[in-house]
Design a protein around this motif. Structure first.
Motif, PDB file in Angstrom:
ATOM      1  N   CYS A   1       0.812  -1.216   0.000  1.00 33.10           N
ATOM      2  CA  CYS A   1       0.000   0.000   0.000  1.00 33.10           C
ATOM      3  C   CYS A   1       0.850   1.273   0.000  1.00 33.10           C
ATOM      4  O   CYS A   1       2.020   1.252  -0.354  1.00 33.10           O
ATOM      5  CB  CYS A   1      -0.956  -0.006   1.179  1.00 33.10           C
ATOM      6  SG  CYS A   1      -1.937  -1.501   1.356  1.00 33.10           S
ATOM      7  N   ASP A   2       0.243   2.372   0.425  1.00 32.82           N
ATOM      8  CA  ASP A   2       0.981   3.621   0.600  1.00 32.82           C
ATOM      9  C   ASP A   2       1.624   3.624   1.984  1.00 32.82           C
ATOM     10  O   ASP A   2       1.320   2.771   2.828  1.00 32.82           O
ATOM     11  CB  ASP A   2       0.039   4.827   0.446  1.00 32.82           C
ATOM     12  CG  ASP A   2      -1.113   4.775   1.449  1.00 32.82           C
ATOM     13  OD1 ASP A   2      -0.944   5.252   2.585  1.00 32.82           O
ATOM     14  OD2 ASP A   2      -2.185   4.212   1.105  1.00 32.82           O
TER      15      ASP A   2
ATOM     16  N   GLU B   1      -7.073  -2.670   1.711  1.00 37.30           N
ATOM     17  CA  GLU B   1      -7.148  -2.255   0.314  1.00 37.30           C
ATOM     18  C   GLU B   1      -8.166  -3.109  -0.422  1.00 37.30           C
ATOM     19  O   GLU B   1      -8.609  -4.145   0.089  1.00 37.30           O
ATOM     20  CB  GLU B   1      -5.782  -2.343  -0.374  1.00 37.30           C
ATOM     21  CG  GLU B   1      -5.250  -3.752  -0.529  1.00 37.30           C
ATOM     22  CD  GLU B   1      -3.913  -3.807  -1.267  1.00 37.30           C
ATOM     23  OE1 GLU B   1      -3.299  -2.751  -1.500  1.00 37.30           O
ATOM     24  OE2 GLU B   1      -3.478  -4.928  -1.603  1.00 37.30           O
TER      25      GLU B   1
END
Length: 356
Positions: A253-254, A345
């Motif tokens: 992810c981020d 996510e």
């Protein structure tokens, strides 16, 4: 006379497997291989110098491999033309041009080698070897990784049979055993793979590890554990008698979501335990800053090397997607997988095999 072997590596794990394969050879066969370190997606630090001095390789070179985004002239071929016929025509042109554009950055003459071993041939090196019509052996990117993410079939979902046929004729390129010039594809365990490929061959990584001579274990540890004394000091911080949790991070992810993921893992599994974090080599989150209350060990080595640390015993290890089969120093192994990641996510971003 051709040189014997060359390995093209993109990660520390790839180098680790190359080292195991060299250590499995008779002593008189050592020191004749070339090791190529691709800088496209990984910072190897000063591993090149250490590998040159370890005695296993005759030559160690860096490869400034270039992604397709480096070449603006390739971008027009990514446009969807509305039907498979025109899309395949564009892909045929893309395949040939991408291989050709990579040529100025190739650091060795691959035609000089008898056996070429390529980890992750989905990277540009695969296109280059197909363009030059050079035979090679492919190896799986990570331990049992195809079982959870079959990149060849996922990247080519829809008319896969047609695309595989075109790849077999070297008109387009498909990784992991489908290229015309891929002789075979090494995987750890064929039995767990949902989809067959005629070029798969099983090469147990466990057997490679078990074949390592005692005198080679220190060689491998020295090669990968650049700051072994620091690591020893960190492990000495573990209070005697207190249980331990080792968390393997991953570039998920981020950065903010990633921080939340590993905070949640520690909160769930680390209560009343000394927590040790092992950052993934490509994970850019600053764990020493955000998790300063825990032990954060060096990130520039594959986790499997920790098997070679004398006396190391961890009570519990947790990973999200990293396979834990090769870990021998932990009593309890927890693999979280897709269900866990659904909380952070969209499922389609990590359940690739379900969309083939």
């Amino acid at each position: 006379m051709k040189k014997e072997r060359i390995y093209v590596c993109h990660t520390f794990y790839h180098v680790y497997i190359a080292v195991l394969k060299e250590c499995a050879l008779p002593l008189e066969k050592r020191g004749h291989a070339t090791l190529v370190l691709s800088t496209m997606s990984n910072d190897f630090g000063n591993l090149q110098e250490r590998a040159k001095n370890c005695g296993l390789f005759e030559q160690v070179v860096l490869f400034e491999e270039k992604e397709d985004t480096f070449f603006p002239e390739l971008m027009k071929y990514h446009k969807d033309r509305g039907n498979i016929f025109f899309n395949m025509l564009a892909r045929i042109r893309y395949t040939k041009l991408f291989g050709k554009l990579q040529e100025p950055y190739i650091p060795v003459n691959f035609k000089e080698y008898q056996d070429i071993y390529v980890f992750c041939d989905s990277d540009p090196i695969g296109y280059y070897l197909a363009y030059k019509k050079i035979n090679y052996h492919a190896l799986e990117d990570g331990l049992n990784c195809i079982s959870s993410y079959d990149t060849a079939r996922y990247d080519n979902r829809g008319h896969f049979g047609l695309k595989a046929y075109l790849a077999s004729k070297n008109l387009i390129f498909i990784q992991n055993g489908y290229s015309k010039y891929c002789l075979d594809m090494e995987v750890n365990d064929i039995s767990i793979l949902a989809y067959p490929c005629p070029k798969y061959i099983e090469k147990s990584r466990r057997e490679l590890v078990e074949a390592v001579r005692e005198e080679d274990k220190s060689l491998i540890a020295t090669l990968f554990l650049e700051h072994f004394s620091k690591l020893e000091e960190q492990l000495k911080q573990i209070p005697e008698g207190k249980e331990t949790l080792l968390v393997l991070t991953e570039p998920l992810c981020d950065l903010e979501t990633r921080k939340r993921i590993f905070s949640d893992i520690i909160a769930t599994y680390g209560e009343n335990r000394t927590v040790i974090l092992k950052p993934h080599p490509r994970d850019l989150l600053d764990y020493e800053n955000f998790f300063s209350e825990h032990i954060v060990i060096g990130d520039k080595f594959p986790m499997e090397v920790m098997n070679l640390i004398p006396g190391l015993k961890i009570d519990r290890i947790v990973s999200v997607f990293t396979m834990l089969d090769a870990i021998d120093f932990c009593r309890e192994k927890i693999y979280l997988g897709e269900d866990f990641m659904d909380q952070y996510e969209a499922p389609e971003l990590h359940r690739q095999n379900e969309y083939i």
